[in-house]
Motif scaffolding. Sequence first.
Motif, PDB file in Angstrom:
ATOM      1  N   UNK A 237       0.826  -1.203   0.000  1.00  0.00           N
ATOM      2  CA  UNK A 237       0.000   0.000   0.000  1.00  0.00           C
ATOM      3  C   UNK A 237       0.862   1.256   0.000  1.00  0.00           C
ATOM      4  N   UNK A 238       1.973   1.212   0.726  1.00  0.00           N
ATOM      5  CA  UNK A 238       2.880   2.369   0.752  1.00  0.00           C
ATOM      6  C   UNK A 238       3.483   2.622  -0.618  1.00  0.00           C
ATOM      7  N   UNK A 239       3.940   1.564  -1.273  1.00  0.00           N
ATOM      8  CA  UNK A 239       4.537   1.718  -2.602  1.00  0.00           C
ATOM      9  C   UNK A 239       3.506   2.207  -3.611  1.00  0.00           C
ATOM     10  N   UNK A 240       2.297   1.672  -3.546  1.00  0.00           N
ATOM     11  CA  UNK A 240       1.247   2.115  -4.464  1.00  0.00           C
ATOM     12  C   UNK A 240       0.841   3.549  -4.183  1.00  0.00           C
ATOM     13  N   UNK A 241       0.814   3.941  -2.908  1.00  0.00           N
ATOM     14  CA  UNK A 241       0.500   5.320  -2.549  1.00  0.00           C
ATOM     15  C   UNK A 241       1.542   6.280  -3.124  1.00  0.00           C
ATOM     16  N   UNK A 253      -5.715  -0.862  -2.252  1.00  0.00           N
ATOM     17  CA  UNK A 253      -6.060   0.101  -1.206  1.00  0.00           C
ATOM     18  C   UNK A 253      -5.104   1.280  -1.214  1.00  0.00           C
ATOM     19  N   UNK A 254      -3.826   1.021  -1.477  1.00  0.00           N
ATOM     20  CA  UNK A 254      -2.850   2.110  -1.534  1.00  0.00           C
ATOM     21  C   UNK A 254      -3.162   3.101  -2.637  1.00  0.00           C
ATOM     22  N   UNK A 255      -3.574   2.599  -3.798  1.00  0.00           N
ATOM     23  CA  UNK A 255      -3.926   3.476  -4.917  1.00  0.00           C
ATOM     24  C   UNK A 255      -5.184   4.276  -4.590  1.00  0.00           C
ATOM     25  N   UNK A 256      -6.162   3.643  -3.951  1.00  0.00           N
ATOM     26  CA  UNK A 256      -7.386   4.354  -3.586  1.00  0.00           C
ATOM     27  C   UNK A 256      -7.096   5.483  -2.606  1.00  0.00           C
ATOM     28  N   UNK A 257      -6.227   5.219  -1.644  1.00  0.00           N
ATOM     29  CA  UNK A 257      -5.849   6.275  -0.689  1.00  0.00           C
ATOM     30  C   UNK A 257      -5.132   7.405  -1.409  1.00  0.00           C
ATOM     31  N   UNK A 267     -12.738  18.683   1.272  1.00  0.00           N
ATOM     32  CA  UNK A 267     -13.858  18.102   2.002  1.00  0.00           C
ATOM     33  C   UNK A 267     -14.290  16.736   1.529  1.00  0.00           C
ATOM     34  N   UNK A 268     -13.655  16.207   0.469  1.00  0.00           N
ATOM     35  CA  UNK A 268     -14.015  14.868  -0.028  1.00  0.00           C
ATOM     36  C   UNK A 268     -13.210  13.815   0.740  1.00  0.00           C
ATOM     37  N   UNK A 269     -13.424  13.775   2.034  1.00  0.00           N
ATOM     38  CA  UNK A 269     -12.613  12.940   2.922  1.00  0.00           C
ATOM     39  C   UNK A 269     -12.791  11.449   2.664  1.00  0.00           C
ATOM     40  N   UNK A 270     -14.005  11.040   2.232  1.00  0.00           N
ATOM     41  CA  UNK A 270     -14.329   9.612   2.157  1.00  0.00           C
ATOM     42  C   UNK A 270     -13.465   8.867   1.133  1.00  0.00           C
ATOM     43  N   UNK A 271     -12.937   9.561   0.136  1.00  0.00           N
ATOM     44  CA  UNK A 271     -12.180   8.880  -0.917  1.00  0.00           C
ATOM     45  C   UNK A 271     -10.912   8.246  -0.357  1.00  0.00           C
ATOM     46  N   UNK A 272     -10.305   8.892   0.631  1.00  0.00           N
ATOM     47  CA  UNK A 272      -9.099   8.348   1.260  1.00  0.00           C
ATOM     48  C   UNK A 272      -9.370   7.686   2.607  1.00  0.00           C
ATOM     49  N   UNK A 273     -10.317   8.233   3.357  1.00  0.00           N
ATOM     50  CA  UNK A 273     -10.532   7.759   4.729  1.00  0.00           C
ATOM     51  C   UNK A 273     -11.021   6.319   4.758  1.00  0.00           C
ATOM     52  N   UNK A 274     -12.022   5.981   3.958  1.00  0.00           N
ATOM     53  CA  UNK A 274     -12.589   4.632   4.012  1.00  0.00           C
ATOM     54  C   UNK A 274     -11.589   3.557   3.578  1.00  0.00           C
TER      55      UNK A 274
END
Length: 303
Positions: A237-241, A253-257, A267-274
């Motif tokens: 996830x770290x590498x993808x982030x 999950x890393x790419x989604x974050x 204010x679009x917190x949900x895209x990374x938070x979830x």
Amino acid sequence: MSDQLSNAAKPRFRDTPFGVFLSRYLDSKVATLAFVVLVVIIVLAIIAPWITPQNPYDLAQVDVLDARMAPGEEAFAGYTFWLGSDGAGRDLYSAMLYGLRISLMVGVLSGLIAMVIGTAVGLTAAYAGGRVETLIMRLVDLQLSFPAILIALMLVAALGKGVDKIIVALVAVQWAYYARTVRGTALSERSKEYVEAARNLGLSPRRILFGQIMPNCLSPLIVVATIQTAHAIALEATLSFLGIGLPQTEPSLGILISNGFEYMLSGKYWISIFPGVALLLTVFCINLVGDQLRDVLNPRLAK
């Protein structure tokens, strides 16, 4: 009377080795809850294609007009974005479950390959001894002296993006942990009587290593495997982030974050938070299960 005697002679389930192991594991309510949550996460990831409203990485099912919808809003296709949508219009609930499939696959597969390699190396070092052991362990020490993220970064930068590339990088990072663990356990087994008896019987070194010594190394291996699986998932996830792990076409999950990070201040917190919560919960549960397995398989550490 005979039936009562026969029933009394039969061992009860809780008195069997597996029953004792299970009862010891269930002593911890937190670890039991973590195991149940982890099983639920794995099952949801496996059945994701059947319980999600869309395949978030099929362009025919994604509409850019649905981009950055808040949780609970309705898509143009008629279904509800229960967790919102990302910047490309993908249902975040669907993307998270598909991302879990890739993250779990990468973590488990890289862990299994690293365990096989590390076990073979550790057993060889412990059994051979002398210069062979010294050379192998110096290589292991050299590997472990560098931060895992640094080695993974260099390998992924050299190999390129892709699931197979990230698995190779994670195997290169993890094998030394298994080698050191197995070597330490095998050293204590090498001088025991059953190994000497196997030598006197003329068994080959391969049969002694994998048939006699390795079964006694399984307990610490299981513990290391759980911890390293969680480590591999977090590292992927770290590498993808950072943009050098999996490509954007692969759910992770890393790419989604990473995709939602630029929208945090708007204010679009949900895209990374979830996705971040899903990653944290998965890694946390695996670590709790590994800690409890360590305490059960080695009670001295628990004390």
